[in-house]
Design a protein around this motif. Structure first.
Motif, PDB file in Angstrom:
ATOM      1  N   LEU A   1       0.773  -1.225  -0.110  1.00  0.00           N
ATOM      2  CA  LEU A   1      -0.084   0.002   0.207  1.00  0.00           C
ATOM      3  C   LEU A   1       0.681   1.255  -0.102  1.00  0.00           C
ATOM      4  O   LEU A   1       2.015   1.314   0.644  1.00  0.00           O
ATOM      5  CB  LEU A   1      -0.908   0.017   1.300  1.00  0.00           C
ATOM      6  CG  LEU A   1      -2.025  -0.900   1.330  1.00  0.00           C
ATOM      7  CD1 LEU A   1      -2.950  -0.851   2.462  1.00  0.00           C
ATOM      8  CD2 LEU A   1      -3.083  -0.841   0.006  1.00  0.00           C
ATOM      9  N   GLN A   2       0.412   2.316  -0.486  1.00  0.00           N
ATOM     10  CA  GLN A   2       0.862   3.692  -0.421  1.00  0.00           C
ATOM     11  C   GLN A   2       0.691   4.115   1.110  1.00  0.00           C
ATOM     12  O   GLN A   2      -0.174   3.560   1.790  1.00  0.00           O
ATOM     13  CB  GLN A   2       0.109   4.666  -1.226  1.00  0.00           C
ATOM     14  CG  GLN A   2       0.169   4.507  -2.607  1.00  0.00           C
ATOM     15  CD  GLN A   2       1.215   4.636  -3.466  1.00  0.00           C
ATOM     16  OE1 GLN A   2       1.822   5.353  -3.245  1.00  0.00           O
ATOM     17  NE2 GLN A   2       1.271   4.310  -4.640  1.00  0.00           N
ATOM     18  N   PRO A   3       1.760   4.832   1.458  1.00  0.00           N
ATOM     19  CA  PRO A   3       1.626   5.320   2.991  1.00  0.00           C
ATOM     20  C   PRO A   3       0.268   5.946   3.554  1.00  0.00           C
ATOM     21  O   PRO A   3      -0.158   5.757   4.570  1.00  0.00           O
ATOM     22  CB  PRO A   3       2.767   6.334   2.960  1.00  0.00           C
ATOM     23  CG  PRO A   3       3.570   5.973   1.884  1.00  0.00           C
ATOM     24  CD  PRO A   3       2.969   5.457   0.787  1.00  0.00           C
ATOM     25  N   ALA A   4      -0.290   6.517   2.505  1.00  0.00           N
ATOM     26  CA  ALA A   4      -1.558   7.533   2.913  1.00  0.00           C
ATOM     27  C   ALA A   4      -2.594   6.554   3.518  1.00  0.00           C
ATOM     28  O   ALA A   4      -3.424   7.005   4.117  1.00  0.00           O
ATOM     29  CB  ALA A   4      -2.112   8.303   1.595  1.00  0.00           C
TER      30      ALA A   4
ATOM     31  N   ARG B   1      -2.163   3.579   4.833  1.00  0.00           N
ATOM     32  CA  ARG B   1      -1.587   2.446   5.811  1.00  0.00           C
ATOM     33  C   ARG B   1      -2.307   2.980   7.183  1.00  0.00           C
ATOM     34  O   ARG B   1      -3.121   4.065   7.435  1.00  0.00           O
ATOM     35  CB  ARG B   1      -0.263   2.636   6.111  1.00  0.00           C
ATOM     36  CG  ARG B   1       0.421   1.795   4.695  1.00  0.00           C
ATOM     37  CD  ARG B   1       1.838   1.861   4.922  1.00  0.00           C
ATOM     38  NE  ARG B   1       2.563   1.545   3.550  1.00  0.00           N
ATOM     39  CZ  ARG B   1       3.744   2.185   3.518  1.00  0.00           C
ATOM     40  NH1 ARG B   1       4.578   2.616   4.411  1.00  0.00           N
ATOM     41  NH2 ARG B   1       4.282   1.843   1.943  1.00  0.00           N
ATOM     42  N   PHE B   2      -2.206   2.106   8.235  1.00  0.00           N
ATOM     43  CA  PHE B   2      -2.860   2.222   9.702  1.00  0.00           C
ATOM     44  C   PHE B   2      -2.095   3.864   9.941  1.00  0.00           C
ATOM     45  O   PHE B   2      -0.928   3.955   9.902  1.00  0.00           O
ATOM     46  CB  PHE B   2      -2.242   1.549  10.572  1.00  0.00           C
ATOM     47  CG  PHE B   2      -2.840   0.242  10.665  1.00  0.00           C
ATOM     48  CD1 PHE B   2      -4.520   0.156  10.756  1.00  0.00           C
ATOM     49  CD2 PHE B   2      -2.343  -1.061  10.157  1.00  0.00           C
ATOM     50  CE1 PHE B   2      -5.402  -0.965  10.489  1.00  0.00           C
ATOM     51  CE2 PHE B   2      -3.061  -2.182   9.884  1.00  0.00           C
ATOM     52  CZ  PHE B   2      -4.728  -2.193  10.249  1.00  0.00           C
ATOM     53  N   GLY B   3      -3.033   4.856  10.326  1.00  0.00           N
ATOM     54  CA  GLY B   3      -2.499   6.142  10.819  1.00  0.00           C
ATOM     55  C   GLY B   3      -2.256   6.936   9.632  1.00  0.00           C
ATOM     56  O   GLY B   3      -1.842   8.140   9.837  1.00  0.00           O
ATOM     57  N   GLY B   4      -2.517   6.449   8.389  1.00  0.00           N
ATOM     58  CA  GLY B   4      -2.262   7.334   7.203  1.00  0.00           C
ATOM     59  C   GLY B   4      -3.479   8.252   7.063  1.00  0.00           C
ATOM     60  O   GLY B   4      -4.442   7.921   7.952  1.00  0.00           O
TER      61      GLY B   4
ATOM     62  N   GLU C   1      -5.952  14.201  12.389  1.00  0.00           N
ATOM     63  CA  GLU C   1      -6.971  12.916  11.793  1.00  0.00           C
ATOM     64  C   GLU C   1      -6.273  11.691  11.844  1.00  0.00           C
ATOM     65  O   GLU C   1      -6.935  10.783  12.513  1.00  0.00           O
ATOM     66  CB  GLU C   1      -7.246  13.359  10.660  1.00  0.00           C
ATOM     67  CG  GLU C   1      -8.466  14.507  10.308  1.00  0.00           C
ATOM     68  CD  GLU C   1      -8.637  14.881   8.866  1.00  0.00           C
ATOM     69  OE1 GLU C   1      -8.954  15.890   8.744  1.00  0.00           O
ATOM     70  OE2 GLU C   1      -8.695  13.590   7.783  1.00  0.00           O
ATOM     71  N   PRO C   2      -4.884  11.589  11.569  1.00  0.00           N
ATOM     72  CA  PRO C   2      -4.497  10.283  11.487  1.00  0.00           C
ATOM     73  C   PRO C   2      -4.669   9.653  13.034  1.00  0.00           C
ATOM     74  O   PRO C   2      -4.796   8.497  13.194  1.00  0.00           O
ATOM     75  CB  PRO C   2      -2.880  10.347  11.160  1.00  0.00           C
ATOM     76  CG  PRO C   2      -3.146  11.775  10.216  1.00  0.00           C
ATOM     77  CD  PRO C   2      -4.185  12.553  10.695  1.00  0.00           C
TER      78      PRO C   2
ATOM     79  N   SER D   1       6.596  12.930  -0.181  1.00  0.00           N
ATOM     80  CA  SER D   1       6.196  14.277  -0.506  1.00  0.00           C
ATOM     81  C   SER D   1       5.204  14.799  -1.016  1.00  0.00           C
ATOM     82  O   SER D   1       4.636  15.763  -0.849  1.00  0.00           O
ATOM     83  CB  SER D   1       7.507  14.894  -1.116  1.00  0.00           C
ATOM     84  OG  SER D   1       7.549  14.474  -2.476  1.00  0.00           O
ATOM     85  N   SER D   2       4.504  13.791  -1.681  1.00  0.00           N
ATOM     86  CA  SER D   2       3.401  14.280  -2.622  1.00  0.00           C
ATOM     87  C   SER D   2       2.101  13.814  -1.708  1.00  0.00           C
ATOM     88  O   SER D   2       1.178  14.071  -2.193  1.00  0.00           O
ATOM     89  CB  SER D   2       3.085  13.145  -3.911  1.00  0.00           C
ATOM     90  OG  SER D   2       2.924  11.867  -3.601  1.00  0.00           O
ATOM     91  N   LEU D   3       2.351  13.421  -0.444  1.00  0.00           N
ATOM     92  CA  LEU D   3       1.221  13.010   0.302  1.00  0.00           C
ATOM     93  C   LEU D   3       0.194  13.965   0.723  1.00  0.00           C
ATOM     94  O   LEU D   3      -0.898  14.094   0.509  1.00  0.00           O
ATOM     95  CB  LEU D   3       1.614  12.220   1.656  1.00  0.00           C
ATOM     96  CG  LEU D   3       1.937  10.736   1.306  1.00  0.00           C
ATOM     97  CD1 LEU D   3       2.158  10.444   2.866  1.00  0.00           C
ATOM     98  CD2 LEU D   3       0.341  10.206   1.165  1.00  0.00           C
TER      99      LEU D   3
END
Lengths: 498, 498
Positions: free
Chosen positions: A401-404, A406-409, A486-487, B17-19
């Protein structure tokens, strides 16, 4: 139906310098051919739902023979869907090895596609004549033909190594890779050859072998997994790294998963309009006789069908939308995710059935409760398997998954809401029909109309919910990072989805 | 079904960085949504051929009413194909302006697609009830709805300029571009509004206005072209460069032309298997009674249908192959090429009809000559328009083609042979049926079997032909460049194709 074009663009940008090589070798980027194959395979997989929906059911004659016919057709649909997805997965593997194509490979691929299109027919024969071994014999002949064409493709590509993908092209284990991929390609056809021989004198065994062929990739994965568990780690990781990067346990190409899924969603969404155009144009004579020439009144009689069409198109469209949103954030698709995706797609393919069920309300209002429940169940299973893809991805979130998300993203809660909307809505509708069985149709249509608006306002709703929760839970102000509220809230809100 | 993924990949490679930007703006690359839209639109455009092929024709009852029904259905098919391609072209233009999407735009796009799927139904109504203005009224309502959704998309994208393509985003003429694109999007719906008003009291005028809407892009192009010819060059080229780069005369996106074409070819190739699976599974009772339980004998009766299926799939597949080979060498698709491509695709969509015609041989051997000729004609027109795409591209070869296939290029003769094969073969078959009318079916099947082998051996055949010609013409040995003999021969061989 997307494919990265970088390879072709690279060739293009070389301009005249690449010309000579092109002429000499006639190689081409394979992306468009793969897209076309994905489109063909997804349509073949889904189109067998049409005979199911075309089964005429009226309550007067809903007897054993109709029930048997319907069950037969559903069986053909499911078997076709399964075998075509297996063929698609094998095709994906094959063209992960063969990186470029030339004209001969493109023509061989077309021959392979044509043989695959015949598989649904053999299933129809098998299911209509379960006691005659001809169906299973023809199925085996088809699989052997597919295997032979694929073996030809492998042989041709290894004979002209510039067609192979770069990793294998430069590998020292090339001969080994060739043996390995040929074994993979010919494993199924070899079993089918045995099955074809048995079909001539003891065909029940052929059916067992056929089931083995269909589930072979999963059986093989399960045995490897068990072996790994029993023997600790993989026995020879150093040996495994290069030549077996083409094996069945590597992740599927994300682009091809997307392309195949898009094909299924597109064909399911448009199958419905065909029924509308063929069946719901009133007959001029009827209009004259029954509605005294008023076309508007005649069309009014089709109202429920149109409502069902809108609802059904919206459902397919929004399920595609959820799938699209999810795969935007997916880095690569593991085998489990691929399997869950195929299960989800099999139910999406069943949506025209749900449409047929709801549009039949007008004709048979008696058993509408059953029909609403079947529709809710199909929608529920299609969407819950999408949700399962996400949970499977979350288990290996750093790879997949992209970081956005994931848990906490930052997008985690939003993605959760997007994927949970349809399972919740269909479950709610199902529960509501149990309590308020008299209003079941109204409840179903209300769900179909409310869900699109919920999607439009989802971001707002999620923010409001999170803010409300934040106020309610009275968060500690110890880490007041601006924009990072939010995260935090999410990670508290969603300890473990599912 | 291909789309460059560079944009998305760029976003991905930015990583964390794009997040923040992603979360703030929620933008996504639009490539997968466009691929899905292309798939949907190509299926809708083609699927209306099914009612045509399902028209039951038997020589006993081939009377006026059947003829009228068939003509009606062909008219619906052609009108649907035309209007869907117009809608597709407008959609392509729109998303050349809107470079990225977010969730709202994806949902608006789904709404737009749903409205487009209703257009075939309004045509069915119009053609079935030509004297009732309701059909045309509903058509106008649909077009106005599509225009409104598209205007919403434009308004939304210009309100959040980060969604626009980079060129317009940075342009100083942004407000002007917005006015311009809105005018383009709302031109058709405005005409349809007038048509809807007229449909209430004088509907023949509505039909005239409808035809205007459908041909608007071409009329507009023709008038601009005439104006250019009359007034010399374009009046204000300096003014034209930036804000009007979005106008109707810019080349279409090559990727979307490919994706749309792939969708049409894929659906046409697979429509046939549906007929095979639904109609050609023998009834168990029939097998017992007519064939004394022998399933093989029962299937033998379907032999001609299977032969026709193989021939038809091969034809569609090889036409796709020719299209694929051509577009590999195309740099960009001009409007003329787009129009010729759509004409070719309309005939490709008619191929299931040709299949239906040839598979009906078994039942009505009397009028097989007519049927073989219809099939040859459909194949001829589908392939000659493909050839025309190439000749149109050759007229502006430096802009539109890769160097290899231009006049004198190394692949020129080969491409010529590839694209000329089907027109020649179908013309030859047509001529042969005139001379040897008794063997027309055999000739047709022979053509369908011979052509795939010709494609396989084409490179060899072209080389042999060129070598033979070189020997025959006894070329001057003044420029004996090694490996450059072929282009010379080609340029002498092919002074001007067509």
């Amino acid at each position: 139906m997307s494919r990265p074009q970088t390879e072709e663009q690279a060739v293009d940008s070389e301009g005249d310098s690449s010309l000579h090589r092109r002429d000499e070798e006639g190689t081409q980027s394979s992306h468009r051919m793969l897209g076309f194959s994905d489109a063909l395979l997804s349509i073949i997989a889904t189109v067998m739902i049409l005979p199911v929906t075309h089964t005429e059911i009226s309550p007067e004659q809903f007897d054993k023979s109709i029930q048997k016919l319907l069950a037969t057709r559903i069986a053909v649909y499911l078997m076709t869907f399964l075998i075509v997805t297996v063929a698609w997965a094998a095709h994906t593997r094959l063209f992960q090895v063969v990186g470029k194509i030339d004209d001969t490979l493109a023509l061989l691929n077309l021959a392979c596609m044509m043989t695959i299109t015949l598989l649904p027919y053999t299933f129809s024969l098998m299911v209509t004549f379960p006691d005659v071994p001809l169906g299973i014999f023809l199925f085996c002949v088809c699989v052997i033909a597919i295997g032979s064409v694929q073996a030809l493709i492998v042989g041709y590509a290894f004979h002209f190594p510039h067609l192979l993908n770069l990793q294998i092209q430069c590998s020292t284990y090339r001969a080994q890779s060739r043996r390995h991929i040929l074994r993979l390609v010919l494993r199924g056809p070899a079993l089918c050859f045995v099955a074809a021989v048995f079909s001539l004198f003891f065909f029940p065994l052929s059916y067992v072998l056929m089931v083995t062929v269909i589930f072979l990739p999963h059986i093989s994965k399960a045995t490897t997994w068990c072996k790994d568990k029993l023997m600790g780690h993989r026995e020879s990781p150093a040996h495994n790294v290069e030549p077996f990067s083409i094996d069945l346990h590597a992740p599927l190409s994300k682009e091809r998963v997307e392309a195949f899924s898009d094909g299924v969603y597109a064909i399911v969404a448009t199958l419905l309009i065909l029924d509308i155009c063929e069946d719901n144009v009133p007959d001029p004579k009827d209009v004259q006789e029954k509605f005294s020439g008023s076309l508007v009144a005649a069309l009014g009689a089709y109202g429920p069908q149109f409502l069902a069409y809108f609802g059904s198109f919206a459902t397919v469209g929004l399920l595609w939308f959820a799938h699209h949103s999810l795969f935007l954030h997916v880095r690569k698709a593991t085998q489990t995710m691929g399997l869950l995706n195929i299960l989800s797609l099999a139910f999406v393919g069943g949506l025209p059935l749900a449409y047929q069920q709801t549009s039949a309300f007008a004709r048979q209002p008696r058993d509408e409760l059953e029909r609403v429940r079947v529709s809710c169940a199909i929608i529920f299973f299609a969407s819950i398997f999408q949700f399962a893809i996400w949970t499977a991805a979350l288990l290996h979130q750093t790879e997949t998954l992209q970081p956005a998300v994931r848990f906490g993203g930052q997008e985690h809660a939003f993605m959760f809401a997007k994927l949970a909307l349809y399972p919740c809505a269909s479950l709610l509708a199902f529960a509501a029909t149990c309590l308020l069985s008299r209003f079941s149709t109204a409840i179903f249509h209300l769900m179909q109309i409310a869900v699109p608006f919920a999607f439009l306002l989802l971001r707002l709703l999620v923010r409001l919910t999170l803010a409300a929760l934040q106020v309610l839970w009275n968060l500690r102000p110890e880490h007041p990072q601006p924009g990072q509220g939010e995260p935090e809230a999410q990670s508290q809100l969603l300890p473990a989805p599912c």
